[in-house]
Design an enzyme around this catalytic site. Structure first.
Site, PDB file in Angstrom:
ATOM      1  N   CYS A  25       0.404   2.098  -2.954  1.00 54.38           N
ATOM      2  CA  CYS A  25       0.944   2.249  -4.159  1.00 54.38           C
ATOM      3  C   CYS A  25       0.427   1.340  -4.577  1.00 54.38           C
ATOM      4  CB  CYS A  25       2.653   2.058  -4.401  1.00 54.38           C
ATOM      5  SG  CYS A  25       3.709   3.296  -3.710  1.00 54.38           S
ATOM      6  N   ALA A  57       2.149   7.018  -2.612  1.00 53.02           N
ATOM      7  CA  ALA A  57       3.272   7.396  -3.160  1.00 53.02           C
ATOM      8  C   ALA A  57       3.476   7.893  -4.529  1.00 53.02           C
ATOM      9  CB  ALA A  57       4.986   6.555  -2.181  1.00 53.02           C
ATOM     10  N   TYR A 182      12.775   4.792   1.816  1.00 51.24           N
ATOM     11  CA  TYR A 182      13.507   5.848   0.076  1.00 51.24           C
ATOM     12  C   TYR A 182      13.744   6.727   1.192  1.00 51.24           C
ATOM     13  CZ  TYR A 182      10.122   2.766  -1.302  1.00 51.24           C
ATOM     14  OH  TYR A 182       9.370   1.266  -1.442  1.00 51.24           O
ATOM     15  N   LEU A 301      -0.739  -4.028  11.657  1.00 54.05           N
ATOM     16  CA  LEU A 301      -1.440  -5.137  11.561  1.00 54.05           C
ATOM     17  C   LEU A 301      -2.768  -4.956  12.655  1.00 54.05           C
ATOM     18  CD1 LEU A 301       0.632  -8.251  11.266  1.00 54.05           C
ATOM     19  CD2 LEU A 301      -0.838  -7.342  10.254  1.00 54.05           C
TER      20      LEU A 301
END
Length: 370
Positions: A25, A57, A182, A301
Site C-alpha cells: 500500500c 491492495a 481484511y 523476512l
C-alpha cells in the site's frame, strides 16, 4: 543453474524468474485514482528484473479502502487513471503486472500509517465500516455494521466488476486479498465471524462468502487470466484461523480453478503473538504446497538471495515475494542474479552499469559508447 532465476508459469502467464514483488500500500491515490506517485513507484519497480509485479491492495468500492488515500478500481475514472500509469510503464518494461483486489471491511477508514494509522470517524472524513459481524478490530473502535444480504451482494458484484476492469486494462493476473485481517479474512476467521446464518459457524460456512467472491470473479474474466489469492495462514491466536483451515480453504479454491496461493500470516487480531525471524512464514507456504499441489508464493523476512534460492531449490515454495526489502533495494533482483551467477532482464539504458567482471549479468548485450 539458479532455480530462483528459472522461469515459471502461473496459468498461461510466464514469468522469467521466481521473484515476485508483493503488493504494498502506498496511500497516495486521489479519491481512489492512481497518481503520479504510482507512475514513479511502479515504474521504478518495473525496472527491477523481478518476474512479476503485483499492484498494491486496490479497493473494489470506496468503503473498502483502508484509508481515504487508497487506490481503487470501482469507476471509469479510477480505471482511466490506472490505465494511464500502466500505459506509460509498458513503453519501457515488459514485466507482467498483476493487481490485488480487496475490501478492508472493519479495518477500513483509517489514517495513513505516517499520520498515525488510527480509525478516521465519519465526522472526520471517514465512513461507516462493515464486516461479517458487528465486532470491532480494536477495543476503542466503534463496531462495524454487520453485512446483510444486500451488502454481501453489492460487494460481491464490486469484486466482479473490478475484475472486469482489470482485464480491460490488460493486467496479467488478479490476486484476491483474503489476508491481513481484511474483509474476506474476517469471514474466514471464527474470531471475527460470529454470524448465525449460512456464512458463519462451521468452517464450510465461513469459507462460503470468500469462495462465492472467487467464483464471481472467475466467471467474468477469460479462462486464460489467472486468479490467485493471498491468505493469512494463521491468526497467531488460539481458537482463530489456522493452518489446517487454510489447507481446507486452499483445496476448495483449487477445485474452483485458483492459480496460486500467496501465503502470509496475521493481521486479524490485536491479540496476535508473532515472533518474526528470517523466513518465519515459509513453513506455511511449504505445508499448503505439499497438501494441495497449488503453486505458492512464500513471504516473510526473505532478505538474502541465498535464502530465496534455497526456498525454491528445496521445493518449499514455487515463488518468493519481496515487499519492504525491494522498497529498500529496488535492484534486489539484479544483485541476487550477480550473487547466483544468473542473468537478469534490464532496460538497455542501464546496460553499461554492469560492474567490471559481471559483463554477462544482463546477457549477451552490446553497448557501443563513444
Amino acid at each position: 543453474m539458479s532455480q530462483l532465476f528459472s522461469p515459471f508459469s502461473i496459468g498461461q502467464v510466464t514469468l522469467s524468474n521466481r521473484i515476485i514483488i508483493a503488493p504494498m500500500c502506498q496511500y497516495s491515490a486521489n479519491e481512489g485514482a492512481a497518481s503520479d506517485w504510482h507512475l514513479l513507484h511502479l515504474g521504478n519497480l518495473a525496472m527491477s528484473g523481478a518476474g512479476l509485479l503485483i499492484i498494491e491492495a486496490t479497493a473494489v468500492e470506496p468503503a473498502g479502502r483502508i484509508s481515504p488515500a487508497d487506490l481503487g478500481l470501482w469507476s471509469d475514472a479510477t480505471e482511466a487513471a490506472l490505465g494511464r500509469v500502466l500505459s506509460s510503464i509498458r513503453q519501457y518494461s515488459n514485466m507482467p503486472i498483476a493487481i490485488q483486489l480487496g475490501h478492508a471491511g472493519r479495518k477500513a477508514s483509517t489514517a495513513a500509517p505516517w499520520d498515525g494509522g488510527e480509525l478516521v470517524r465519519p465526522e472526520q472524513g471517514g465512513w461507516q465500516t462493515v464486516a461479517p459481524s458487528a465486532l470491532a478490530f480494536a477495543a476503542n473502535d466503534p463496531a462495524p455494521i454487520e453485512l446483510d444480504r444486500s451488502g454481501l451482494h453489492r460487494i460481491l458484484q464490486a469484486f466482479a466488476l473490478a475484475a472486469q476492469r482489470a482485464h480491460r486494462l490488460g493486467i496479467s493476473a488478479i490476486e484476491i486479498h483474503a489476508a491481513h485481517g481484511y474483509l474476506l479474512h474476517q469471514f474466514l476467521s471464527p474470531l471475527s465471524n460470529t454470524r448465525q446464518d449460512e456464512y458463519g459457524g462451521r468452517l464450510e460456512n465461513r469459507m462460503r462468502y470468500p469462495l462465492e467472491v472467487f467464483e464471481a470473479m472467475r466467471a467474468v474474466v477469460p479462462d486464460n487470466m489467472p486468479i490467485g489469492i493471498r491468505i493469512s495462514a494463521t491468526d497467531w491466536v488460539d481458537g482463530g484461523w489456522d493452518l489446517p483451515q487454510s489447507i481446507a480453504f486452499a483445496l476448495a479454491l483449487r477445485e474452483r480453478g485458483c492459480a496460486y496461493i500467496h501465503v502470509s500470516t496475521g493481521g486479524l487480531s490485536t491479540l496476535q503473538q508473532i515472533h518474526p525471524a528470517p523466513n518465519y512464514q515459509v513453513p506455511f507456504a511449504e505445508a499448503i504446497r505439499a497438501e494441495t499441489g497449488l503453486p505458492t508464493i512464500a513471504v516473510g523476512l526473505i532478505t538474502e538471495p541465498e535464502e530465496a534460492e534455497a526456498i525454491i531449490a528445496t521445493g518449499r515454495a514455487d515463488m518468493v515475494g519481496l515487499a519492504r526489502g525491494i522498497l529498500y533495494n529496488p535492484r534486489w533482483p539484479w544483485h541476487a542474479a550477480a550473487k547466483l551467477n544468473a542473468q537478469i532482464e534490464a532496460p538497455p539504458q542501464y546496460w553499461r552499469c554492469q560492474p567490471y567482471g559481471l559483463k554477462t549479468l544482463f546477457g549477451d548485450v552490446r553497448f557501443r559508447q563513444r
